[in-house]
Scaffold this motif. Structure first.
Motif, PDB file in Angstrom:
ATOM      1  N   UNK A  30      -1.427  -6.388  -4.884  1.00  0.00           N
ATOM      2  CA  UNK A  30      -0.494  -5.535  -5.615  1.00  0.00           C
ATOM      3  C   UNK A  30      -1.244  -4.599  -6.555  1.00  0.00           C
ATOM      4  N   UNK A  31      -2.324  -5.105  -7.179  1.00  0.00           N
ATOM      5  CA  UNK A  31      -3.093  -4.275  -8.091  1.00  0.00           C
ATOM      6  C   UNK A  31      -3.785  -3.140  -7.335  1.00  0.00           C
ATOM      7  N   UNK A  32      -4.307  -3.449  -6.166  1.00  0.00           N
ATOM      8  CA  UNK A  32      -4.936  -2.412  -5.349  1.00  0.00           C
ATOM      9  C   UNK A  32      -3.939  -1.337  -4.946  1.00  0.00           C
ATOM     10  N   UNK A  33      -2.730  -1.771  -4.584  1.00  0.00           N
ATOM     11  CA  UNK A  33      -1.714  -0.802  -4.186  1.00  0.00           C
ATOM     12  C   UNK A  33      -1.293   0.072  -5.353  1.00  0.00           C
ATOM     13  N   UNK A  34      -1.124  -0.521  -6.529  1.00  0.00           N
ATOM     14  CA  UNK A  34      -0.682   0.245  -7.690  1.00  0.00           C
ATOM     15  C   UNK A  34      -1.756   1.212  -8.176  1.00  0.00           C
ATOM     16  N   UNK A  35      -3.013   0.953  -7.854  1.00  0.00           N
ATOM     17  CA  UNK A  35      -4.077   1.869  -8.257  1.00  0.00           C
ATOM     18  C   UNK A  35      -4.097   3.137  -7.424  1.00  0.00           C
ATOM     19  N   UNK A  36      -3.419   3.118  -6.308  1.00  0.00           N
ATOM     20  CA  UNK A  36      -3.356   4.301  -5.441  1.00  0.00           C
ATOM     21  C   UNK A  36      -1.954   4.872  -5.542  1.00  0.00           C
ATOM     22  N   UNK A  37      -1.758   5.948  -6.319  1.00  0.00           N
ATOM     23  CA  UNK A  37      -0.398   6.488  -6.494  1.00  0.00           C
ATOM     24  C   UNK A  37       0.239   6.924  -5.182  1.00  0.00           C
ATOM     25  N   UNK A  38      -0.533   7.544  -4.304  1.00  0.00           N
ATOM     26  CA  UNK A  38       0.029   8.020  -3.038  1.00  0.00           C
ATOM     27  C   UNK A  38       0.509   6.855  -2.180  1.00  0.00           C
ATOM     28  N   UNK A  39      -0.300   5.788  -2.094  1.00  0.00           N
ATOM     29  CA  UNK A  39       0.100   4.630  -1.307  1.00  0.00           C
ATOM     30  C   UNK A  39       1.299   3.924  -1.936  1.00  0.00           C
ATOM     31  N   UNK A  40       1.350   3.903  -3.262  1.00  0.00           N
ATOM     32  CA  UNK A  40       2.489   3.281  -3.939  1.00  0.00           C
ATOM     33  C   UNK A  40       3.776   4.035  -3.645  1.00  0.00           C
ATOM     34  N   UNK A  41       3.717   5.368  -3.745  1.00  0.00           N
ATOM     35  CA  UNK A  41       4.895   6.178  -3.441  1.00  0.00           C
ATOM     36  C   UNK A  41       5.305   6.000  -1.984  1.00  0.00           C
ATOM     37  N   UNK A  42       4.315   5.971  -1.073  1.00  0.00           N
ATOM     38  CA  UNK A  42       4.615   5.794   0.344  1.00  0.00           C
ATOM     39  C   UNK A  42       5.291   4.444   0.598  1.00  0.00           C
ATOM     40  N   UNK A  43       4.795   3.389  -0.062  1.00  0.00           N
ATOM     41  CA  UNK A  43       5.408   2.068   0.105  1.00  0.00           C
ATOM     42  C   UNK A  43       6.833   2.051  -0.437  1.00  0.00           C
ATOM     43  N   UNK A  44       7.063   2.701  -1.579  1.00  0.00           N
ATOM     44  CA  UNK A  44       8.417   2.750  -2.146  1.00  0.00           C
ATOM     45  C   UNK A  44       9.360   3.542  -1.251  1.00  0.00           C
ATOM     46  N   UNK A  45       8.859   4.632  -0.658  1.00  0.00           N
ATOM     47  CA  UNK A  45       9.697   5.435   0.239  1.00  0.00           C
ATOM     48  C   UNK A  45      10.096   4.619   1.462  1.00  0.00           C
ATOM     49  N   UNK A  46       9.130   3.936   2.065  1.00  0.00           N
ATOM     50  CA  UNK A  46       9.437   3.122   3.239  1.00  0.00           C
ATOM     51  C   UNK A  46      10.376   1.973   2.896  1.00  0.00           C
ATOM     52  N   UNK A  47      10.170   1.373   1.713  1.00  0.00           N
ATOM     53  CA  UNK A  47      11.072   0.312   1.291  1.00  0.00           C
ATOM     54  C   UNK A  47      12.483   0.847   1.078  1.00  0.00           C
ATOM     55  N   UNK A  48      12.585   2.036   0.472  1.00  0.00           N
ATOM     56  CA  UNK A  48      13.897   2.641   0.272  1.00  0.00           C
ATOM     57  C   UNK A  48      14.586   2.976   1.585  1.00  0.00           C
ATOM     58  N   UNK A  49      13.823   3.515   2.548  1.00  0.00           N
ATOM     59  CA  UNK A  49      14.399   3.830   3.855  1.00  0.00           C
ATOM     60  C   UNK A  49      14.886   2.563   4.551  1.00  0.00           C
ATOM     61  N   UNK A  50      14.082   1.501   4.470  1.00  0.00           N
ATOM     62  CA  UNK A  50      14.463   0.253   5.130  1.00  0.00           C
ATOM     63  C   UNK A  50      15.712  -0.346   4.484  1.00  0.00           C
ATOM     64  N   UNK A  51      15.759  -0.387   3.150  1.00  0.00           N
ATOM     65  CA  UNK A  51      16.919  -0.960   2.466  1.00  0.00           C
ATOM     66  C   UNK A  51      18.172  -0.123   2.710  1.00  0.00           C
ATOM     67  N   UNK A  52      18.021   1.209   2.654  1.00  0.00           N
ATOM     68  CA  UNK A  52      19.179   2.069   2.886  1.00  0.00           C
ATOM     69  C   UNK A  52      19.691   1.931   4.316  1.00  0.00           C
ATOM     70  N   UNK A  53      18.783   1.780   5.275  1.00  0.00           N
ATOM     71  CA  UNK A  53      19.187   1.700   6.677  1.00  0.00           C
ATOM     72  C   UNK A  53      19.802   0.357   7.024  1.00  0.00           C
TER      73      UNK A  53
END
Length: 326
Positions: A30-53
């Motif tokens: 989790x710390x590695x992911x949070x250190x990369x803003x682009x990867x964090x945003x990408x993970x949140x976008x995919x999570x949002x798409x999955x939850x919304x779908x």
């Protein structure tokens, strides 16, 4: 002071003890992911798409099929007819937002099973062929070459034109077309692992080949296959959207992002949002998956994981490696 790779990545001055709990290791990811803003945003976008779908259909009910002839081609950000028209409406007065949510579920219901089937079948087949080598490897590679000799999208067009373009048929043909990708990757990895010392030791102690593949080969090959699967998810989703756009994919009354683009292209001048928003959904989802796949490739490679502790723009420079050891 020399900083080791693990110390630099985890941000700790002292190396972690050998017997640290699994929760600490999980926190590092989790710390590695949070250190990369682009990867964090990408993970949140995919999570949002999955939850919304998956969960959005419970909230919107039948809103995606309800027609409001008083709100035909309503522009985005107009709330006179309710919040459901925040992204506008189509030529039949249906909510674009509700249709995007339902279409996302349809697209994921094709892309995720197709990727999982090709990942499991191709990965297991490739590890079996690469470990045993010989005629098993030769036959497997020739089959993969035959499948790859046909363009996957053209093969899907021909098969779906002959058979009915149902979701099950789309998943089946796309998964078969992508099996060689995982087969060749797993074969190459397992063939190299076959000569490793720990595999020779297991073979010396009489461990059967199946147990060696499951216990020793699979854990090493799995990160590479998962990275390929993340990228392949983008290809499969784009393939489904292309087939639906051509009219031989998802059929009405079902809806997918590609079908929404096809239905809205004739209204580009009068109601551009009916085609642009589903197109943006496809682009944003595929870009997010690509970014997350790049991060996952570095995170699962111990020799490259230290790069995640550096700014994204400096990961490929020669001075980056020197910076880690200063």
């Amino acid at each position: 002071m020399t900083v080791t790779v693990d110390d630099h990545v985890t941000g700790q001055g002292d190396p972690a003890p050998a017997g640290e709990p699994r929760s600490v290791h999980r926190a590092r990811w989790w710390r590695l992911l949070l250190r990369d803003p682009a990867a964090t945003v990408a993970a949140l976008v995919l999570l949002g798409v999955f939850l919304a779908s998956t969960l959005g259909r419970v909230l919107i009910g039948d809103m995606d099929t309800e027609q409001n002839l008083r709100a035909v081609n309503t522009p985005p950000l107009h709330f006179e007819n309710g919040w459901q028209f925040v992204l506008g409406s189509d030529a039949l007065g249906r909510s674009v937002l509700a249709r995007l949510i339902v279409a996302g579920g349809t697209t994921l219901s094709v892309a995720i099973p197709a990727v999982l089937i090709s990942l499991v079948v191709g990965g297991a087949w490739g590890m079996w062929a690469g470990y045993h080598r010989g005629w098993r490897e030769n036959v497997s590679m020739r089959i993969a070459d035959i499948i790859l000799s046909f363009p996957s999208l053209l093969l899907a067009v021909v098969v779906l034109y002959i058979f009915s373009p149902r979701v099950a048929n789309i998943v089946l043909i796309l998964s078969i077309a992508r099996i060689p990708v995982y087969l060749r990757t797993a074969r190459a990895e397992s063939a190299e692992l076959r000569s490793r010392l720990f595999v020779d030791a297991a073979r010396t102690f009489g461990t059967k080949s199946g147990a060696i593949i499951v216990r020793h080969v699979t854990p090493v090959v799995a990160p590479t296959l998962l990275t390929v699967a993340t990228l392949d998810f983008c290809f499969v989703m784009l393939s489904e959207s292309s087939l639906s756009f051509l009219g031989i994919g998802i059929q009405a009354p079902d809806v997918s992002w590609g079908l929404m683009v096809a239905q809205g292209r004739q209204y580009l001048q009068s109601a551009w949002w009916t085609a642009v928003f589903p197109g943006l959904a496809i682009v944003i989802t595929t870009v997010s998956a690509t970014v997350l796949a790049a991060w996952f490739r570095l995170a699962t490679d111990p020799a490259q994981r230290w790069r995640l502790a550096l700014p994204r723009g400096r990961r490929g420079t020669r001075s980056a490696l020197q910076e880690v050891h200063q």
